[in-house]
Design an enzyme around this catalytic site. Structure first.
Site, short mmCIF file in Angstrom:
data_model
loop_
_atom_site.label_atom_id
_atom_site.label_comp_id
_atom_site.label_asym_id
_atom_site.label_seq_id
_atom_site.Cartn_x
_atom_site.Cartn_y
_atom_site.Cartn_z
N TYR A 287 0.84 -1.19 0.00
CA TYR A 287 0.00 0.00 0.00
C TYR A 287 0.88 1.25 0.00
CZ TYR A 287 -3.42 -3.39 1.77
OH TYR A 287 -4.23 -4.50 1.94
N HIS A 298 -7.14 0.18 -1.41
CA HIS A 298 -6.67 -0.79 -2.39
C HIS A 298 -5.15 -0.76 -2.43
CE1 HIS A 298 -6.77 -3.11 -6.14
NE2 HIS A 298 -5.89 -2.26 -6.63
N LYS A 329 -3.23 -4.25 -9.95
CA LYS A 329 -1.99 -3.97 -9.25
C LYS A 329 -0.81 -4.11 -10.21
CE LYS A 329 -3.96 -6.31 -5.21
NZ LYS A 329 -4.64 -5.16 -4.62
#
EC number: 4.6.1.16
Length: 350
Positions: A287, A298, A329
C-alpha cells in the site's frame, strides 16, 4: 526480384533497394545491394515479393524455412514475432535486440525507434542477468524494453519491462517506549494493549489477536526490533533477542527470511506499507498509505523478492503478472542485492 542466401543473410540486387527498402524498409542497403536478415527474407518470400536462391537453385518457403532454422537459433520464433509486428502495421528492423520497432506513423530514417523487442520461448527459463542486461541496453538509448514470449501454440504475449522506484506517503508514529513482545513458533506477539493499538492504527503493523494484543509476522517483528520499537524475548526462558539473534531464529523457521526482510525494510523505508501477499502467491501486497486500519485502501503493488541468480520460469511469471493485472496492481520483482532494485513487468498490447 531474386535474393541469394549467403551464410546467415540474403543478398538482393540494386533494384531491391528501391522496390523493397525505400517502400517498406526491409533490410539494409550496402553499396549496390540490399542485405536482408533471414527473418526479413522469409517474410518477403511469404508475401511473394522476393525469390530466394541457394547455389543457383530456387528455394520454396518450406525449404528456405528449414535452412534458416538451421542457421539461426529460434528462427521460427523470431519469424512469428516479426510477422505479427509487421501485420500490426509496425516498421521493424534488426538491431542490438532481436528487433527495433518504430512507433505507429514512424519510419526508419524519419523517426527514432520506440522499442527493443527480445523474443523468448515459454519453455526456456529467462535468467535475471539476461533481463537486466537487455534492460540496460534499452535504457542507455531510452527505448522501451519488450519481451515477446511465444507459447507452444505460437501465440505471442508481449511484456514491458522497466525499472521502478515505488514510493509511498506513510508517516509512522510509534510508542515512545520499547514494548515487550514474545517470539513464538513462527510469529511475534505484542502484549501491551496501548502499544498494540498504536502500531496497528498508525503503522498498519500486524493483525490484532484480540482487543489488547497484536500478532506480528517475522519480518514485521524484525523491523520493529531493529528500530527499537519492541523488545523481543523467547517464549521458553524470556531471554532477550537482539536483531541478529532474532534473524537467525527466523531464518530457521523460514529459509527465505533474510531475502524477504531486506525487501520489507526497503519498502518501509520508501514509506510504503508491505503486508503478506500469500493470497496472491507473492511475498507482499503493498500500500502507498493506510490512513486508518478500519478503512484499508486498495493496494497498489504485488512484490516478490528474488536473488541475483534468479531465473524466471515464464509460465510462473505469466501467472503472477496476469493475477496482478486482474486485480489492478503492478507486479514488482524486488532484486535482493547490495541495493534493492525493483523491476516492473507488465503485459502490454502492441
Amino acid at each position: 526480384m531474386i535474393g541469394k542466401l549467403k551464410e546467415d543473410r540474403v543478398v538482393a540486387g540494386k533494384e531491391a533497394i528501391e522496390e523493397i527498402y525505400e517502400t517498406s524498409y526491409y533490410g539494409r542497403p550496402k553499396n549496390d545491394n540490399l542485405i536482408l536478415t533471414l527473418v526479413e527474407a522469409a517474410h518477403l518470400l511469404y508475401r511473394e515479393k522476393l525469390e530466394i536462391e541457394k547455389e543457383g537453385e530456387s528455394l520454396g518457403f518450406e525449404e528456405y524455412f528449414k535452412n534458416a532454422s538451421l542457421l539461426n537459433p529460434y528462427f521460427e520464433l523470431k519469424y512469428i514475432v516479426y510477422k505479427d509486428l509487421r501485420e500490426r502495421g509496425f516498421y521493424v528492423q534488426p538491431g542490438v535486440a532481436d528487433f527495433r520497432v518504430y512507433p505507429r506513423g514512424g519510419k526508419p530514417g524519419k523517426s527514432s525507434s520506440r522499442s527493443y523487442v527480445y523474443v523468448h520461448s515459454e519453455r526456456v527459463a529467462l535468467p535475471l542477468s539476461v533481463l537486466l542486461k537487455n534492460l540496460e541496453s534499452a535504457g542507455n538509448v531510452r527505448k522501451q524494453l519488450i519481451i515477446a514470449v511465444v507459447d507452444e501454440e505460437s501465440d505471442i504475449t508481449y511484456y514491458e519491462v522497466q525499472e521502478s522506484d515505488p514510493t509511498g506517503n506513510m508517516e509512522q508514529l510509534y510508542p515512545s517506549l520499547q514494548t515487550p513482545a514474545t517470539m513464538l513458533e513462527d510469529r511475534v506477539i505484542v502484549w501491551d494493549g496501548e502499544a498494540s493499538g498504536k502500531l496497528y492504527e498508525n503503522g498498519f503493523y500486524g493483525k490484532p489477536l484480540d482487543q489488547k494484543r497484536l500478532q506480528l509476522s517475522l519480518v514485521e517483528g524484525a523491523f520493529l526490533l531493529k528500530n527499537n520499537i519492541i523488545e523481543v524475548t523467547t517464549r521458553k526462558d524470556d531471554n532477550k533477542l537482539n536483531f541478529d539473534e532474532f534473524c537467525k531464529r527466523a531464518a530457521h523457521i523460514e529459509p527465505l527470511f533474510q531475502r524477504k526482510y531486506r525487501v520489507y525494510e526497503d519498502l518501509r523505508t520508501r514509506k510504503l506499507v508491505p503486508k503478506t501477499g500469500f493470497k496472491f502467491g507473492t511475498h507482499f501486497r503493498v500500500y502507498s498509505e493506510v490512513k486508518s486500519a478500519s478503512k484499508i485502501p486498495h493496494s497498489e503493488y504485488l512484490a516478490h523478492s528474488i536473488g541475483t541468480q534468479h531465473e524466471f520460469s515464464l509460465p510462473v511469471m505469466s501467472r503472477a503478472i496476469r493475477l496482478a493485472n486482474s486485480v489492478r496492481k503492478k507486479m514488482l520483482f524486488a532484486i535482493e542485492a547490495d541495493e534493492i532494485r525493483h523491476i516492473d513487468i507488465t503485459r502490454v498490447k502492441m
